[in-house]
Design an enzyme around this catalytic site. Structure first.
Site, PDB file in Angstrom:
ATOM      1  N   TYR A  38       1.257   6.942  -9.334  1.00  0.00           N
ATOM      2  CA  TYR A  38       0.812   7.369  -8.003  1.00  0.00           C
ATOM      3  C   TYR A  38      -0.700   7.198  -7.911  1.00  0.00           C
ATOM      4  O   TYR A  38      -1.427   8.113  -7.547  1.00  0.00           O
ATOM      5  CB  TYR A  38       1.228   8.826  -7.751  1.00  0.00           C
ATOM      6  CG  TYR A  38       1.419   9.165  -6.288  1.00  0.00           C
ATOM      7  CD1 TYR A  38       2.528   8.697  -5.593  1.00  0.00           C
ATOM      8  CD2 TYR A  38       0.500   9.953  -5.605  1.00  0.00           C
ATOM      9  CE1 TYR A  38       2.722   9.005  -4.254  1.00  0.00           C
ATOM     10  CE2 TYR A  38       0.676  10.272  -4.264  1.00  0.00           C
ATOM     11  CZ  TYR A  38       1.791   9.792  -3.599  1.00  0.00           C
ATOM     12  OH  TYR A  38       1.972  10.101  -2.260  1.00  0.00           O
ATOM     13  N   GLY A  39      -1.149   5.981  -8.276  1.00  0.00           N
ATOM     14  CA  GLY A  39      -2.575   5.724  -8.291  1.00  0.00           C
ATOM     15  C   GLY A  39      -3.026   4.801  -7.186  1.00  0.00           C
ATOM     16  O   GLY A  39      -3.464   5.239  -6.127  1.00  0.00           O
ATOM     17  N   GLN A  41      -1.282   1.461  -5.881  1.00  0.00           N
ATOM     18  CA  GLN A  41      -0.216   1.009  -4.975  1.00  0.00           C
ATOM     19  C   GLN A  41       0.833   2.079  -4.705  1.00  0.00           C
ATOM     20  O   GLN A  41       1.474   2.093  -3.651  1.00  0.00           O
ATOM     21  CB  GLN A  41       0.470  -0.235  -5.554  1.00  0.00           C
ATOM     22  CG  GLN A  41      -0.256  -1.539  -5.312  1.00  0.00           C
ATOM     23  CD  GLN A  41      -0.202  -1.987  -3.853  1.00  0.00           C
ATOM     24  OE1 GLN A  41       0.709  -1.657  -3.125  1.00  0.00           O
ATOM     25  NE2 GLN A  41      -1.209  -2.756  -3.447  1.00  0.00           N
ATOM     26  N   ASP A 100      -1.903  -2.036 -15.311  1.00  0.00           N
ATOM     27  CA  ASP A 100      -1.410  -2.939 -16.355  1.00  0.00           C
ATOM     28  C   ASP A 100      -1.491  -2.287 -17.730  1.00  0.00           C
ATOM     29  O   ASP A 100      -0.562  -2.392 -18.537  1.00  0.00           O
ATOM     30  CB  ASP A 100      -2.219  -4.247 -16.344  1.00  0.00           C
ATOM     31  CG  ASP A 100      -1.997  -5.042 -15.071  1.00  0.00           C
ATOM     32  OD1 ASP A 100      -0.881  -5.008 -14.526  1.00  0.00           O
ATOM     33  OD2 ASP A 100      -2.958  -5.702 -14.611  1.00  0.00           O
ATOM     34  N   ALA A 101      -2.602  -1.598 -18.012  1.00  0.00           N
ATOM     35  CA  ALA A 101      -2.764  -0.943 -19.305  1.00  0.00           C
ATOM     36  C   ALA A 101      -1.735   0.165 -19.488  1.00  0.00           C
ATOM     37  O   ALA A 101      -1.134   0.305 -20.563  1.00  0.00           O
ATOM     38  CB  ALA A 101      -4.177  -0.378 -19.425  1.00  0.00           C
ATOM     39  N   GLN A 103       1.176   0.374 -17.995  1.00  0.00           N
ATOM     40  CA  GLN A 103       2.508  -0.227 -18.128  1.00  0.00           C
ATOM     41  C   GLN A 103       2.805  -0.552 -19.589  1.00  0.00           C
ATOM     42  O   GLN A 103       3.918  -0.321 -20.075  1.00  0.00           O
ATOM     43  CB  GLN A 103       2.600  -1.501 -17.284  1.00  0.00           C
ATOM     44  CG  GLN A 103       2.735  -1.265 -15.797  1.00  0.00           C
ATOM     45  CD  GLN A 103       2.975  -2.551 -15.020  1.00  0.00           C
ATOM     46  OE1 GLN A 103       3.339  -3.564 -15.599  1.00  0.00           O
ATOM     47  NE2 GLN A 103       2.791  -2.489 -13.714  1.00  0.00           N
ATOM     48  N   HIS A 124       2.886  -6.795  -9.338  1.00  0.00           N
ATOM     49  CA  HIS A 124       1.920  -7.667 -10.006  1.00  0.00           C
ATOM     50  C   HIS A 124       2.668  -8.349 -11.137  1.00  0.00           C
ATOM     51  O   HIS A 124       3.446  -7.705 -11.848  1.00  0.00           O
ATOM     52  CB  HIS A 124       0.766  -6.820 -10.536  1.00  0.00           C
ATOM     53  CG  HIS A 124      -0.394  -7.595 -11.075  1.00  0.00           C
ATOM     54  ND1 HIS A 124      -0.717  -8.863 -10.647  1.00  0.00           N
ATOM     55  CD2 HIS A 124      -1.324  -7.269 -12.008  1.00  0.00           C
ATOM     56  CE1 HIS A 124      -1.796  -9.277 -11.277  1.00  0.00           C
ATOM     57  NE2 HIS A 124      -2.183  -8.328 -12.120  1.00  0.00           N
ATOM     58  N   ASP A 208      -3.535 -13.944  -8.064  1.00  0.00           N
ATOM     59  CA  ASP A 208      -4.085 -12.606  -7.899  1.00  0.00           C
ATOM     60  C   ASP A 208      -5.329 -12.398  -8.770  1.00  0.00           C
ATOM     61  O   ASP A 208      -6.357 -11.902  -8.286  1.00  0.00           O
ATOM     62  CB  ASP A 208      -3.024 -11.566  -8.254  1.00  0.00           C
ATOM     63  CG  ASP A 208      -3.456 -10.159  -7.914  1.00  0.00           C
ATOM     64  OD1 ASP A 208      -3.452  -9.818  -6.717  1.00  0.00           O
ATOM     65  OD2 ASP A 208      -3.806  -9.395  -8.830  1.00  0.00           O
TER      66      ASP A 208
END
Length: 348
Positions: A38-39, A41, A100-101, A103, A124, A208
């Protein structure tokens, strides 16, 4: 899909006329959409989906600022807001919207809950495209799909509330159920896309990463700063330098060429401006294209991805990042910008 002519190239796009919201709701009527993170996107996509009538829950680490933000946005602990693993276990579509980190860090904890028939959704292509570096390798019996809004989650939400849509790309990496495409398009409509255009995970992440480092953020900051510095070095005040470099661009020109195009802008400015812009666009193009070519090469080689992974995994990453962001925030150009923004008529 509808065929559209983009500068002589025919592409297929999906619009809300072809795939209306009612059809999207029908497609996903039996699904539980678990938004993980919940950051950036997460809030925009989750709130738009909720407002559009979909069954949405949030997965977020308890006790942090983003948990509190979710509560403030109306998500109810134990009903629509859960710890990450519980949300993944409940969801049939898992929107993996962590950084990404994060994930990479959380992947081993959520993978066991990705059971047969579920869908794993990204916005992404990073984790999948660079799976040899991220370790994100989904089970073979789940759909792996992508909807990538072409803007921030804040913009996605703002435009939704204004009755507009933010264009999105979509991709299908793995269709285990035979319904991955319908799921993807329905989700794209549900999050508030204006129209959807097809890509694949690799092209999405290459474009991107190039865009973020290029004209969307990196290059534009570099060019703005260079012009600002030249004006200041030649005796112009901070107010004049900022107005001529940033304020006129963002407040006057960008809305116009967003609406009508740069070709219209060139045709509808003074003859002096026309002549100068036509003459100087060539040396700017010639000077920057080699930089963009090098940038794309670094992205395609995986070097940019590895740099991000290495940097983000360091224990002092956030402290060093804040130092760099503070230096940007406290630079003269953006301190001047803060003053100029306060002087805009709508703020007085």
């Amino acid at each position: 899909m509808a065929e559209m002519n983009f500068g002589g190239v025919i592409e297929n796009v999906i619009t809300r006329e072809e795939f209306p919201l009612e059809k999207a709701r029908e497609t996903l009527k039996n699904e539980i959409i678990a938004v993980i993170g919940y950051g950036v996107q997460g809030p925009g996509q989750a709130l738009n989906l909720r407002d559009n009538g979909f069954n949405v829950i949030i997965g977020q680490r308890k006790g942090g600022k983003t948990w509190d933000k979710a509560v403030a946005d109306g998500w109810v602990p134990g009903e629509t807001l859960f710890e990450i693993e519980e949300a993944v276990s409940k969801g049939t579509i898992i929107q993996y919207l962590l950084s990404d980190a994060a994930q990479i860090e959380i992947w081993p904890k959520i993978k066991p809950y990705l059971t047969t028939g579920k869908a794993l959704y990204f916005s992404h292509g990073f984790g999948i495209t660079f799976s040899d570096r991220t370790g994100i390798i989904p089970p073979s019996d789940v759909d792996v799909i992508l909807v990538a809004p072409k803007g921030s989650g804040t913009s996605l939400r703002r435009m939704f509330l204004e009755g507009r849509g933010l264009n999105s790309s979509f991709a299908i990496y793995q269709d285990a159920t035979g319904k991955a495409k319908d799921r993807t398009i329905a989700l794209g409509i549900g999050v508030g896309s204006g129209y959807l255009f097809e890509t694949d995970f690799k092209r999405e992440v290459y474009s991107d990463l190039t865009g973020e480092r290029g004209t969307l953020m990196g290059a534009i900051q570099g060019i703005l700063l260079a012009q600002y510095e030249v004006l200041r070095e030649n005796g112009h005040t901070p107010s004049e330098a900022f107005n001529e470099t940033v304020e006129e661009l963002t407040q006057s020109l960008m809305p116009l060429f967003a609406e009508k195009g740069m070709d219209w802008m060139y045709a509808n400015c003074s003859t002096t401006a026309q002549r100068g812009a036509l003459d100087w666009m060539v040396p700017f193009h010639d000077a920057t294209k080699p930089v963009f070519a090098k940038l794309y090469s670094e992205v395609a080689s995986g070097n940019e991805a590895q740099r991000s992974i290495d940097t983000n995994s360091k224990p002092d990453y956030r402290e060093k990042l804040e130092e760099e962001l503070k230096a940007l925030r406290e630079s003269e150009m953006w301190r001047a910008g803060a003053v100029v923004r306060k002087l805009r008529p709508e703020n007085n």
